[in-house]
Design a protein around this motif. Structure first.
Motif, mmCIF file in Angstrom:
data_model
loop_
_atom_site.group_PDB
_atom_site.id
_atom_site.type_symbol
_atom_site.label_atom_id
_atom_site.label_comp_id
_atom_site.label_asym_id
_atom_site.label_seq_id
_atom_site.Cartn_x
_atom_site.Cartn_y
_atom_site.Cartn_z
ATOM 1 N N ASN A 281 -4.600 10.366 -5.493
ATOM 2 C CA ASN A 281 -3.432 12.083 -4.517
ATOM 3 C C ASN A 281 -4.388 13.367 -4.648
ATOM 4 O O ASN A 281 -4.469 14.098 -3.559
ATOM 5 N N GLN B 135 7.365 9.365 -0.979
ATOM 6 C CA GLN B 135 7.017 8.318 -0.788
ATOM 7 C C GLN B 135 8.096 7.822 0.498
ATOM 8 O O GLN B 135 9.402 7.566 -0.344
ATOM 9 N N LYS C 118 1.040 -1.263 -0.107
ATOM 10 C CA LYS C 118 -0.105 -0.583 0.084
ATOM 11 C C LYS C 118 0.948 0.924 -0.224
ATOM 12 O O LYS C 118 1.954 1.324 1.015
ATOM 13 N N ARG D 284 0.551 7.011 3.035
ATOM 14 C CA ARG D 284 0.155 8.805 2.733
ATOM 15 C C ARG D 284 0.787 9.011 2.340
ATOM 16 O O ARG D 284 1.750 9.528 2.756
ATOM 17 N N SER E 39 -7.897 14.142 -4.356
ATOM 18 C CA SER E 39 -8.401 14.047 -2.839
ATOM 19 C C SER E 39 -7.653 15.968 -2.640
ATOM 20 O O SER E 39 -8.922 16.563 -1.377
ATOM 21 N N VAL F 161 5.691 11.068 3.480
ATOM 22 C CA VAL F 161 5.027 9.967 3.681
ATOM 23 C C VAL F 161 4.315 9.214 5.020
ATOM 24 O O VAL F 161 5.434 9.569 5.462
ATOM 25 N N GLY F 162 3.610 9.093 5.084
ATOM 26 C CA GLY F 162 3.312 8.599 6.225
ATOM 27 C C GLY F 162 4.115 7.403 6.826
ATOM 28 O O GLY F 162 5.043 7.158 6.176
#
Length: 297
Positions: free
Chosen positions: A127, A204, A83, A86, A130, A219-220
């Motif tokens: 991305n 990322q 995945k 975020r 949103s 990125v988270g």
DNA sequence: GATCCAATAT
DNA sequence: AATATTGGAT
């Protein structure tokens, strides 16, 4: 008022992101790990990525890598079925976004196009979609506040304009970049401009490592790691409106490539790049992260 | 079928 | 709150 429009527009044009300015942005979005994993050691990148100068401030500090909770899964799993972490919209990334929207014109500013113009590797349409959604809400809000139709576009720099109305906590991200007036009132397409986008490497985050510099888009923290790239070739075919076309907007996908030809990649002093991130409100000196250290700090 | 967009979920 | 994901509409 029309004149004003033209006016600011001119200004806007001048402030357009020049390749040089865009360049610096591209650095750090990718982690060495990832790069290695993909065997991407583009000479260009090599230089940009690991600037010799020791001035490597702790970007990690604001490196949105937030948490690499030590999950420890140092895995190695192929980047499949992973995945995406975020995306964190940093002011720089947002700026790029706004510029893209501005250049496209509200009408053409749809996720896909914006994404292409931004040319940030790893950025997905989702991305952008949103973010765009939220940005639109922001614009509406501002528009509403404008109320009298007076000036409208103030940015965070002025420090005063709309600061009073909404809570200070109001989208500080959005406040970090000026909002072109037309955004507030549709009806104007806008001209066709070239946004020479320099291929921007990715974002990322993937794992943690000691001091890393990832700033622009971080990125988270994913539980998993690594991820991959997706081939999305960009093709520009404005079938509808004629005129805007970018000769080279292809995002540089993975492709190892070897372009060491005679392109003296001289990124002349990136300079401090500290642009308009100011917006210090009286809250305590909110300082937006300083961009990359680029060497003099 | 792709993509936009608003709503909704995490 | 910020970003992702979903679902209906074009």
């Amino acid at each position: 008022m029309r004149e004003e429009d033209s006016n600011w527009f001119s200004r806007w044009e001048e402030e357009l992101p020049s390749p040089e300015e865009l360049m610096p942005f591209s650095q750090s979005l990718i982690t060495p790990d990832l790069a290695l994993a993909f065997d991407i050691r583009n000479p260009d990148h090599a230089q940009l990525q690991q600037p010799p100068p020791p001035s490597q401030p702790s970007l990690s500090e604001f490196a949105a890598d937030s948490g690499d909770l030590g999950s420890g899964e140092a895995g190695d799993e192929p980047a499949r079925t992973l995945k995406r972490p975020r995306l964190v919209w940093t002011p720089q990334l947002h700026k790029r976004f706004v510029d893209a929207v501005a250049h496209l014109g509200i009408k053409n500013a749809v996720p896909k196009t914006i994404m292409q113009l931004m040319s940030v590797d790893g950025l997905t349409r989702e991305n952008v979609a949103s973010h765009l959604q939220k940005y639109r809400l922001y614009l509406k809000r501002v528009q509403g506040l404008s109320g009298g139709s007076g000036g409208g576009a103030n940015g965070g720099s002025g420090g005063a304009g709309l600061g009073a109305s909404a809570d200070p906590a109001t989208d500080r991200l959005f406040a970090s970049s000026p909002v072109p007036p037309h955004f507030l009132h549709p009806g104007r397409t806008n001209s066709e401009h070239l946004l020479p986008s320099v291929p921007v490497p990715a974002m990322q985050h993937h794992h943690h490592h000691q001091q890393q510099q990832m700033v622009a888009a971080a990125v988270g923290h994913p539980h998993l790691q690594s991820q991959y790239h997706r081939p999305q070739m960009g093709h520009y075919g404005p079938s509808r409106n004629s005129q805007f076309e970018h000769p080279f907007l292809g995002r540089q996908t993975q492709q190892p490539m070897h372009r060491i030809g005679g392109t003296p990649v001289h990124n002349q002093a990136p300079s401090s790049y500290v642009e308009d991130l100011e917006s210090a409100n009286g809250n305590g000196g909110r300082k937006v992260l300083t961009l990359f250290p680029t060497g003099d700090d």
